[in-house]
Design a protein around this motif. Structure first.
Motif, mmCIF file in Angstrom:
data_model
loop_
_atom_site.group_PDB
_atom_site.id
_atom_site.type_symbol
_atom_site.label_atom_id
_atom_site.label_comp_id
_atom_site.label_asym_id
_atom_site.label_seq_id
_atom_site.Cartn_x
_atom_site.Cartn_y
_atom_site.Cartn_z
ATOM 1 N N ILE A 10 0.867 -0.983 0.168
ATOM 2 C CA ILE A 10 -0.173 0.069 0.121
ATOM 3 C C ILE A 10 1.102 1.221 -0.161
ATOM 4 C CG2 ILE A 10 -1.659 1.621 1.384
ATOM 5 C CD1 ILE A 10 -2.598 -1.156 2.392
ATOM 6 N N HIS A 58 1.048 4.508 1.693
ATOM 7 C CA HIS A 58 0.638 4.905 2.927
ATOM 8 C C HIS A 58 0.946 6.709 2.287
ATOM 9 C CE1 HIS A 58 -0.143 5.713 6.781
ATOM 10 N NE2 HIS A 58 0.750 5.404 7.246
ATOM 11 N N TYR A 63 -3.425 2.030 10.666
ATOM 12 C CA TYR A 63 -3.883 0.917 9.653
ATOM 13 C C TYR A 63 -5.243 -0.361 10.726
ATOM 14 C CZ TYR A 63 -3.383 -4.253 9.481
ATOM 15 O OH TYR A 63 -3.451 -6.150 9.322
ATOM 16 N N TYR A 87 -6.674 0.718 7.429
ATOM 17 C CA TYR A 87 -6.173 -0.109 5.774
ATOM 18 C C TYR A 87 -7.010 -1.727 6.327
ATOM 19 C CZ TYR A 87 -3.074 3.597 5.012
ATOM 20 O OH TYR A 87 -2.821 4.670 4.735
ATOM 21 N N GLU A 88 -7.009 -1.708 7.170
ATOM 22 C CA GLU A 88 -6.831 -3.163 8.160
ATOM 23 C C GLU A 88 -8.272 -4.224 6.566
ATOM 24 O OE1 GLU A 88 -6.855 -6.529 10.900
ATOM 25 O OE2 GLU A 88 -7.620 -5.025 11.724
ATOM 26 N N LEU A 141 -9.867 -2.676 4.198
ATOM 27 C CA LEU A 141 -9.712 -2.685 2.617
ATOM 28 C C LEU A 141 -8.643 -3.762 1.892
ATOM 29 C CD1 LEU A 141 -9.262 1.472 2.275
ATOM 30 C CD2 LEU A 141 -11.423 -0.267 2.271
ATOM 31 N N LEU A 142 -7.956 -4.483 3.536
ATOM 32 C CA LEU A 142 -6.926 -5.565 2.836
ATOM 33 C C LEU A 142 -7.173 -6.218 1.651
ATOM 34 C CD1 LEU A 142 -4.752 -5.927 5.747
ATOM 35 C CD2 LEU A 142 -4.367 -4.304 4.485
ATOM 36 N N ALA A 182 -7.075 1.631 -0.705
ATOM 37 C CA ALA A 182 -6.575 1.371 0.146
ATOM 38 C C ALA A 182 -5.424 2.714 0.031
ATOM 39 C CB ALA A 182 -5.455 1.000 0.575
ATOM 40 N N ALA A 186 -7.767 6.095 -0.165
ATOM 41 C CA ALA A 186 -8.352 6.013 1.322
ATOM 42 C C ALA A 186 -7.356 6.938 2.252
ATOM 43 C CB ALA A 186 -8.849 5.005 2.405
ATOM 44 N N SER A 187 -5.768 6.750 1.664
ATOM 45 C CA SER A 187 -4.981 7.298 1.770
ATOM 46 C C SER A 187 -4.422 8.640 1.752
ATOM 47 C CB SER A 187 -3.559 6.575 1.962
ATOM 48 O OG SER A 187 -2.381 6.920 2.015
#
Lengths: 287, 234
Positions: A33, A35, A78, A82-83, A85-86, A93, A96-97
């Motif tokens: 990802i 980030h 995270y 993120y979790e 969306l993994l 992700a 989202a970031s």
């Protein structure tokens, strides 16, 4: 003498870039990802550093608290962002970031005000005279020393401890790491904690050098760090460190010698383009 | 002893193994044979908790591991040598072995590493070297060594000979023989049927996720239609 001064400036800047970009490359290596919101944690680190130093008078305490708090905030990012969306494609992700990063700038603006904060009594304002006519500010020396200590500690942790070795194994092959009983979920939390804490340290150091933190201070850091991890070879820690130092030094010399042609912040990308034309996988990336 | 009863396993809605039972005794080699897609590797991965178990039970010395986490399965005595070796190429040989001992005490891990170095002196000589720089045979030795660090009672081995030179394959099977003589039970998946019939004590033949034959290796060798089928001779 000018060359030496420029080299030191480049090393100082490169050290800060290394601290920021390392967290980014750690996350990419483990989760694939990008980030972008990492830069928001860098900014948060800077704010906490200034606020705690102003409240306690201790830059050391501020640095430690900032690293710990931002480390936990990174873990929360995270867990919450993120979790969930993994299982989705990586660009979800990434979106989202980016959203989180933009939102964070506005949150900093609302909480801390639009004009930024400064140290009431700026710490480490003296300088060392290394030899005749060559000075190194205390703040700049701290940047170099702290970066070396933290990166050496990280190197020691990741190669000499069982937890660190498990961490690197998980980054390489999470499924196989879990086959040997490594809790990959905990490794992800640890990854975010370490990366975010390093970004916080960089934020404190930048605030120290500039005597200013402002809501948008993460903007330049975010795209510069992205350029560095691509340049180093996505996911390569050693490549990231080399690229960070190279960008810092190139910017330092470039500002003086080709500054009239290219803006300082454009130099990193010009260098990135040249390197990618020659080595598409980055300096130390795998083909 | 590993006792597997009516095991079904798969990926989401896809069932890769259907109601399959077998047992692996200490000091014996049980080989799972069959064509690609028969469900052999899925069975092994399911035993380690890496592929979803749909039904059935997995017992190790009477303890039900069916719903247990991977750590508990390793503690109970299972360890895997995966297909394609899957060593950690950026880690050194020693670090790869440390990963194999992730859940055991430091002292057990250290003595385990010494034991592996005795088994494979070449690994000892190059312990600081990146594992990715090893030859295929050395990587397979490392994969076996990594699995031995946790002192398994049952070693799960997936495609031991895949991509290796015959001489190296001989060495690797020599190691399995030694482990067997030390009382370790081995559950082996292998495409090389001739070799399997030579080294295994018992055979389970799978086809499309179903058990189609089971018995001793001697019985399998006498069963011409089975051996022809396993060797792809029609």
């Amino acid at each position: 003498m000018l060359y030496l001064e420029l080299l030191f400036q480049g090393i100082v800047q490169g050290s800060i870039y290394a601290l920021i970009a390392l967290g980014l490359t750690l996350v990419y290596g483990l989760l694939r990802i990008l980030h972008v919101a990492h830069a928001a944690l860098f900014t948060l680190g800077g704010y906490l550093g200034v606020i705690i130093t102003n409240a306690t008078g201790s830059l050391a305490l501020a640095t430690v608290i900032s690293m710990v708090v931002v480390g936990f905030v990174g873990m929360a990012v995270y867990k919450l962002a993120y979790e969930p969306l993994l299982s989705k494609p990586p660009f979800i992700a990434l979106i989202a970031s980016i959203a989180l990063f933009i939102a964070s700038e506005e949150i900093f603006r609302i909480i801390f005000g639009p004009y930024g904060l400064s140290y009431t009594t700026p710490p480490l304002q003296g300088y060392f005279v290394l030899f005749d006519g060559f000075f190194l500010k205390h703040g700049e020396a701290l940047v170099i020393v702290l970066s070396v200590v933290m990166l050496a500690a990280l190197g020691w942790f990741s190669t000499k401890t069982r937890l660190g070795v498990s961490w690197r194994a998980t980054v390489t092959d999470p499924d196989m790491a879990s086959a040997f009983g490594i809790n990959t979920q905990n490794v992800r939390y640890m990854n975010f904690f370490i990366g975010s804490a390093l970004a916080a340290a960089a934020g404190v150091l930048v605030a120290l050098l500039n005597n200013l933190v402002e809501p948008s201070m993460g903007s330049v850091a975010s795209y510069k760090a992205l350029a560095i991890i691509v340049l180093g070879g996505l996911g390569s820690i050693r490549g990231t460190l080399i690229a960070a130092m190279a960008i810092g030094i190139i910017e330092s010399f470039g500002t003086i010698y080709i500054g009239h042609l290219l803006d300082r912040d454009a130099l990193a990308f010009a260098f990135l383009i040249v390197v990618l034309m020659l080595r598409p996988q980055g300096l130390l990336g795998a083909k | 002893m590993l006792q597997v009863n009516n095991l079904s396993a798969g990926y989401g809605d896809i069932i890769a193994v259907r109601g399959f039972s077998f047992s692996v005794e200490p000091g014996k080699i049980l080989a799972l044979v069959g064509a690609n897609g028969a469900g052999k590797s899925s069975t092994l991965m399911c035993l380690m908790g890496l592929v979803e178990r749909k039904a059935g039970t997995i017992l190790m010395n009477g303890t039900d591991l069916s719903d247990m986490k991977i750590e508990a399965r390793i503690t109970a005595g299972l360890a895997i040598v995966p297909e394609g070796r899957r060593i950690f190429p950026d880690l050194s040989i020693r670090e790869n072995l440390m990963v194999g001992g992730h859940i055991v005490a430091e002292s057990v891990m250290s003595s385990g590493i010494d034991m592996v170095y005795e088994f494979f002196p070449r690994l000892a000589e190059r312990q600081s070297q990146a594992a990715g720089s090893l030859s295929g045979g050395e990587q397979q030795m490392l994969a076996i060594g990594r699995a031995l660090i946790s002192r398994p009672q049952i070693l799960i081995v997936d495609e031991l000979s895949l991509g290796l030179m015959p001489k190296v394959v001989d060495q690797c099977y020599g190691v399995l023989d030694k482990l067997k003589s030390e009382g370790i039970g081995i559950l082996l998946v292998e495409q090389n049927t001739e070799r399997v019939l030579d080294v295994a004590d018992d055979i389970c033949a799978l086809e499309a996720g179903n058990l189609i034959w089971s018995g001793t290796a001697n019985e399998a060798q006498k069963n011409t239609s089975l051996t022809k089928k396993l060797m792809g001779v029609h």
